[in-house]
Design a protein around this motif. Structure first.
Motif, PDB file in Angstrom:
ATOM      1  N   THR A 156      31.091  46.716  30.064  1.00  0.00           N
ATOM      2  CA  THR A 156      30.831  46.382  31.471  1.00  0.00           C
ATOM      3  C   THR A 156      31.325  47.503  32.383  1.00  0.00           C
ATOM      4  N   LEU A 157      32.534  47.988  32.094  1.00  0.00           N
ATOM      5  CA  LEU A 157      33.075  49.056  32.951  1.00  0.00           C
ATOM      6  C   LEU A 157      32.232  50.319  32.859  1.00  0.00           C
ATOM      7  N   SER A 158      31.691  50.571  31.668  1.00  0.00           N
ATOM      8  CA  SER A 158      30.928  51.817  31.543  1.00  0.00           C
ATOM      9  C   SER A 158      29.672  51.799  32.411  1.00  0.00           C
ATOM     10  N   ALA A 159      29.251  50.608  32.827  1.00  0.00           N
ATOM     11  CA  ALA A 159      28.100  50.534  33.740  1.00  0.00           C
ATOM     12  C   ALA A 159      28.512  50.742  35.198  1.00  0.00           C
TER      13      ALA A 159
ATOM     14  N   SER B 136      34.533  30.683  37.243  1.00  0.00           N
ATOM     15  CA  SER B 136      33.990  31.747  38.100  1.00  0.00           C
ATOM     16  C   SER B 136      34.627  31.698  39.485  1.00  0.00           C
ATOM     17  N   PHE B 137      34.973  30.504  39.938  1.00  0.00           N
ATOM     18  CA  PHE B 137      35.686  30.373  41.216  1.00  0.00           C
ATOM     19  C   PHE B 137      37.059  31.035  41.116  1.00  0.00           C
ATOM     20  N   HIS B 138      37.692  30.901  39.967  1.00  0.00           N
ATOM     21  CA  HIS B 138      39.008  31.545  39.815  1.00  0.00           C
ATOM     22  C   HIS B 138      38.890  33.064  39.874  1.00  0.00           C
ATOM     23  N   SER B 139      37.819  33.605  39.322  1.00  0.00           N
ATOM     24  CA  SER B 139      37.681  35.067  39.433  1.00  0.00           C
ATOM     25  C   SER B 139      37.415  35.447  40.888  1.00  0.00           C
ATOM     26  N   ALA B 140      36.720  34.578  41.631  1.00  0.00           N
ATOM     27  CA  ALA B 140      36.507  34.844  43.065  1.00  0.00           C
ATOM     28  C   ALA B 140      37.842  34.872  43.808  1.00  0.00           C
TER      29      ALA B 140
ATOM     30  N   ARG C 137      16.874  35.902  40.431  1.00  0.00           N
ATOM     31  CA  ARG C 137      15.533  35.942  41.026  1.00  0.00           C
ATOM     32  C   ARG C 137      15.595  35.768  42.544  1.00  0.00           C
ATOM     33  N   GLU C 138      16.676  35.171  43.043  1.00  0.00           N
ATOM     34  CA  GLU C 138      16.728  34.898  44.486  1.00  0.00           C
ATOM     35  C   GLU C 138      17.681  35.838  45.219  1.00  0.00           C
ATOM     36  N   ALA C 139      18.233  36.818  44.517  1.00  0.00           N
ATOM     37  CA  ALA C 139      19.264  37.665  45.133  1.00  0.00           C
ATOM     38  C   ALA C 139      18.699  39.008  45.575  1.00  0.00           C
ATOM     39  N   ASP C 140      19.431  39.673  46.496  1.00  0.00           N
ATOM     40  CA  ASP C 140      19.078  41.047  46.871  1.00  0.00           C
ATOM     41  C   ASP C 140      19.653  42.035  45.863  1.00  0.00           C
ATOM     42  N   VAL C 141      20.792  41.679  45.292  1.00  0.00           N
ATOM     43  CA  VAL C 141      21.490  42.599  44.387  1.00  0.00           C
ATOM     44  C   VAL C 141      22.057  41.819  43.211  1.00  0.00           C
ATOM     45  N   MET C 142      21.888  42.388  42.011  1.00  0.00           N
ATOM     46  CA  MET C 142      22.522  41.771  40.850  1.00  0.00           C
ATOM     47  C   MET C 142      23.631  42.692  40.330  1.00  0.00           C
ATOM     48  N   LEU C 143      24.813  42.134  40.156  1.00  0.00           N
ATOM     49  CA  LEU C 143      25.877  42.825  39.430  1.00  0.00           C
ATOM     50  C   LEU C 143      25.974  42.095  38.099  1.00  0.00           C
ATOM     51  N   GLN C 144      26.020  42.829  37.004  1.00  0.00           N
ATOM     52  CA  GLN C 144      25.951  42.140  35.708  1.00  0.00           C
ATOM     53  C   GLN C 144      27.171  42.424  34.849  1.00  0.00           C
ATOM     54  N   THR C 145      27.704  41.370  34.257  1.00  0.00           N
ATOM     55  CA  THR C 145      28.702  41.544  33.208  1.00  0.00           C
ATOM     56  C   THR C 145      27.942  41.720  31.893  1.00  0.00           C
ATOM     57  N   LEU C 146      28.409  42.630  31.079  1.00  0.00           N
ATOM     58  CA  LEU C 146      27.685  42.898  29.830  1.00  0.00           C
ATOM     59  C   LEU C 146      28.434  42.248  28.674  1.00  0.00           C
ATOM     60  N   CYS C 147      28.429  40.929  28.671  1.00  0.00           N
ATOM     61  CA  CYS C 147      29.224  40.166  27.695  1.00  0.00           C
ATOM     62  C   CYS C 147      28.438  39.758  26.469  1.00  0.00           C
ATOM     63  N   GLY C 148      27.108  39.785  26.539  1.00  0.00           N
ATOM     64  CA  GLY C 148      26.348  39.118  25.491  1.00  0.00           C
ATOM     65  C   GLY C 148      26.503  37.617  25.680  1.00  0.00           C
TER      66      GLY C 148
ATOM     67  N   THR D  93      36.979  37.501  32.286  1.00  0.00           N
ATOM     68  CA  THR D  93      37.619  38.817  32.426  1.00  0.00           C
ATOM     69  C   THR D  93      36.590  39.893  32.768  1.00  0.00           C
ATOM     70  N   ALA D  94      35.376  39.752  32.254  1.00  0.00           N
ATOM     71  CA  ALA D  94      34.343  40.741  32.601  1.00  0.00           C
ATOM     72  C   ALA D  94      33.963  40.609  34.075  1.00  0.00           C
ATOM     73  N   GLN D  95      33.951  39.377  34.583  1.00  0.00           N
ATOM     74  CA  GLN D  95      33.701  39.210  36.028  1.00  0.00           C
ATOM     75  C   GLN D  95      34.790  39.939  36.823  1.00  0.00           C
ATOM     76  N   LEU D  96      36.037  39.773  36.369  1.00  0.00           N
ATOM     77  CA  LEU D  96      37.140  40.447  37.083  1.00  0.00           C
ATOM     78  C   LEU D  96      36.936  41.959  37.072  1.00  0.00           C
ATOM     79  N   ALA D  97      36.481  42.488  35.936  1.00  0.00           N
ATOM     80  CA  ALA D  97      36.280  43.942  35.846  1.00  0.00           C
ATOM     81  C   ALA D  97      35.255  44.409  36.882  1.00  0.00           C
ATOM     82  N   VAL D  98      34.158  43.671  36.995  1.00  0.00           N
ATOM     83  CA  VAL D  98      33.116  44.064  37.963  1.00  0.00           C
ATOM     84  C   VAL D  98      33.637  43.892  39.387  1.00  0.00           C
ATOM     85  N   LEU D  99      34.346  42.807  39.635  1.00  0.00           N
ATOM     86  CA  LEU D  99      34.845  42.559  40.994  1.00  0.00           C
ATOM     87  C   LEU D  99      35.845  43.633  41.411  1.00  0.00           C
ATOM     88  N   ALA D 100      36.664  44.083  40.463  1.00  0.00           N
ATOM     89  CA  ALA D 100      37.611  45.167  40.784  1.00  0.00           C
ATOM     90  C   ALA D 100      36.830  46.420  41.175  1.00  0.00           C
ATOM     91  N   CYS D 101      35.785  46.726  40.421  1.00  0.00           N
ATOM     92  CA  CYS D 101      34.967  47.907  40.756  1.00  0.00           C
ATOM     93  C   CYS D 101      34.336  47.757  42.130  1.00  0.00           C
TER      94      CYS D 101
END
Ligand code: F6R
Length: 606
Positions: free
Chosen positions: A266-269, A301-305, A380-391, A403-411
């Motif tokens: 995820t971070l590498s993206a 997901s609320f906790h990562s928010a 499909r309804e968003a302007d921007v997608m941020l993706q976690t690459l978890c499989g 934890t992958a959500q946290l990684a993207v949110l930190a970025c």
């Protein structure tokens, strides 16, 4: 929430549907069933409880047929008993359904008055009866479906087969997702691409309001106005190989252990390792000009928010509002011009979060979604997608997605801080370097699993457990408590450590273990005072801290020593001992950690 699958083609339907249901069981597992067509007649097998019960039934009492539908249920209307298990059938149709028919009571009254006798407590049966009445009045299956769909209120996905029509399967989508899969001389329908992954990677997602008529060789999609439409066939990246347990006893354990790899991916993206800067895709708005960020999500997901709020406010000096999706919707809050609304959802399908997204859209907000499923409704309804690459995350309780959500949110917070001129390139480089250490630090935690297992044993008799933390450790305390509840059925609550003295301390005694999260950061001393207050009342303490913190741990506390790390990444690293602790307690107590009772992944009802 509820999994549906269907097939029409050459091979025996029942084994294929059963295998598909295994991949969908994470969506619900209180009963399951299959219906096929044999000599034009509907045959059905249904069983209460986990899918194994249905598999046992089919082993002793198999059903033939090359057209079939199946369902794994998470009960909404009617107890989880065989009578209410899907497929719900009449002598004309069999239907599987995910979602809720909100006007089912009115329909039931109408149909009962017309002489139709209901045999289940489900909302779904009203749909089966409507279809049956249409067909008894001479409608073709297609006409019956088109007319019936117009009578339904609510959010749903359905798949239907028809007595006397072995070459026909119809599915429809309103609110809940439906994927149509294209095979060789065989067609499939499923709740998601995961269910169809080993069968085909050629997938067509129905749009909102669409319905589709499938034969063995293809599908015709109709829109909500019953006009024939073309929907694109896409190649999904999911493959059957991604959904095994490997050498792990449970999916959850596999997914906890995958965290170094998926966070690295995820971070590498998001991070350029050469410039040590965050790289975001082109955004349709200027990050520097966003007036406020509103983050909305449910559950984990609320906790990562909540963690992200600390980062956005501290690093980027950005005003942030965070709310759970269901309540956010009901507040009808005014949202500021130029605001960004960010929706976090592993599945991208959670009904409340999707509804909140639509509200924010109506308020003119820019819409960003952070999801693990790029082929989901929110995207499909968003302007921007941020993706976690978890499989795929199969364990119903979320771990690696968190934890992958946290990684993207930190970025994202770093990128916003930079865009707003609140940090310089040097600080950005320091922060991204800290992030790049997450996979190794988590690997160190995983290596400590045997010690965590020992502490897990000490919790198995507990009736209540408190979790405390300050700063970003506070949302982690909420997450730790949620994981323990889900995996072990022990009552647990998370609190901001500073709040303990305002009430929760009344619960503390020798039988109430308190798990304290305290990296040796700026708040460490204050949290240590809270620990003393617990110990003074004979409360057993499990302290999760780092090496410097452990040196100050009171003798009475049992300590889990996490690796020393930058405060930015502490939430990602400290989440893992919490997950392992809850997992171990659940396993010791004999709970089904992959499929906790009453839960379902992808909560598509409100
Ligand atoms: C808990 C858990 C749930 C989900 C929640 C939201 O372990 O997994 O609380 O986080 O149902 O789901 P998503 O993220 O798919 O919107």
């Amino acid at each position: 929430m509820c999994g549906i699958i269907g097939t029409i083609g050459r091979g025996e339907a029942a084994p294929l549907v059963l295998e598909g249901l295994r991949r969908l069981e994470y969506r619900g597992y209180d009963s399951a069933g299959i219906a096929t067509l044999v000599d034009g007649r509907i045959l059905r097998r249904r069983a209460e409880g986990k899918l194994n019960h249905l598999a046992d039934l089919l082993a002793t009492d198999p059903i033939a047929g090359t057209t079939g539908i199946g369902h794994t249920r998470w009960a909404t209307h009617g107890a989880p008993v065989e009578r209410n298990a899907h497929p719900i059938a009449t002598d004309r149709v069999a239907i599987v359904h995910n979602g809720i028919i909100e006007n089912f009571a009115d329909l039931r009254t109408e149909l009962t008055a017309a002489g139709y006798a209901f045999t289940s407590d489900t909302d779904t049966e009203a749909v089966a009866m409507l279809l049956t009445r249409e067909m008894e009045n001479g409608a073709t299956p297609q006409e019956a479906v088109a007319r019936t769909l117009r009578r339904l209120h609510g959010a749903f996905a359905v798949a239907i087969i028809f007595a006397g029509y072995p070459e026909l399967l119809i599915c429809a989508r309103r609110g809940s997702p439906v994927a149509v899969g294209y095979g060789e001389g065989e067609m499939y329908v499923g709740s998601d691409a995961l269910a169809l992954a080993p069968l085909t990677q050629r997938i067509c997602y129905l749009d909102e309001g669409d319905w589709a008529v499938l034969s063995a060789t293809g599908a015709q999609v109709y829109d909500s106005e019953d006009r024939p439409v073309d929907r694109p066939i896409k190649l999904t990246a999911l493959s059957g190989a991604m959904i095994g347990k490997g050498n792990h006893r449970h999916f959850m354990h596999k997914e906890i252990c995958e965290q170094p790899a998926v966070i690295g991916d995820t971070l590498s993206a998001f991070v350029n390792p050469t410039s040590r800067s965050v790289v975001l895709q082109d955004l349709p708005f200027d990050l520097a000009k966003i007036s406020r960020v509103t983050i909305v999500a449910c559950g984990t997901s609320f906790h990562s928010a909540l963690v992200a709020k600390y980062w956005f406010e501290k690093l980027a000096r950005m005003p942030v509002e965070v709310d759970i999706a269901s309540e956010f919707r009901y507040r009808a809050a005014d949202m500021p011009e130029g605001g960004l609304a960010l929706f976090i959802s592993q599945s991208g399908e959670t009904a409340d979060t999707l509804a909140a997204l639509r509200y924010a859209k109506s308020q003119g907000q820019y819409i960003a979604v952070l999801v693990n499923q790029p082929e989901s409704s929110m995207v499909r309804e968003a302007d921007v997608m941020l993706q976690t690459l978890c499989g795929p995350e199969i364990g119903v309780a979320s771990t690696k997605a968190f934890t992958a959500q946290l990684a993207v949110l930190a970025c994202f917070a770093i990128a916003m801080a930079r865009a707003r001129g609140k940090i310089d390139a040097l600080r950005e480089a320091e922060l991204t370097t800290a992030l790049s250490e997450v996979p190794s630090r988590i690997a160190e935690v995983l290596a400590d699993e045997p010690a965590i297992e020992v502490l897990g044993k000490s919790l198995i008799e507990a009736r209540d457990v408190l979790y405390l933390g300050r700063g970003t450790a506070y949302p982690l305390a909420l997450e730790g408590a949620l994981k323990l509840k889900e995996l072990s059925y022990i009552h647990a609550e998370g609190y901001a450590a500073g709040e303990m003295k305002h009430g929760p301390i009344a619960l503390v005694d020798e039988n109430t273990p308190v798990v304290v999260l305290a990296p040796s950061d700026a708040y460490f001393d204050k949290t240590m005072s809270n620990i003393s207050e617990v110990i003074a009342r004979d409360g057993p303490v499990i302290l999760i801290t780092d090496e410097a913190g452990a040196a100050h741990a009171p003798a009475q506390a049992k300590v889990i020593v996490a690796p020393t790390c930058d405060p930015l990444i502490a939430p990602l690293v400290f989440a893992v001992p919490l997950q392992l602790l809850a997992y171990q307690v659940g396993v010791f107590r004999g709970a089904d950690v992959d499929q906790p009772r009453n839960l379902a992944k992808s909560v598509t009802v409100e």
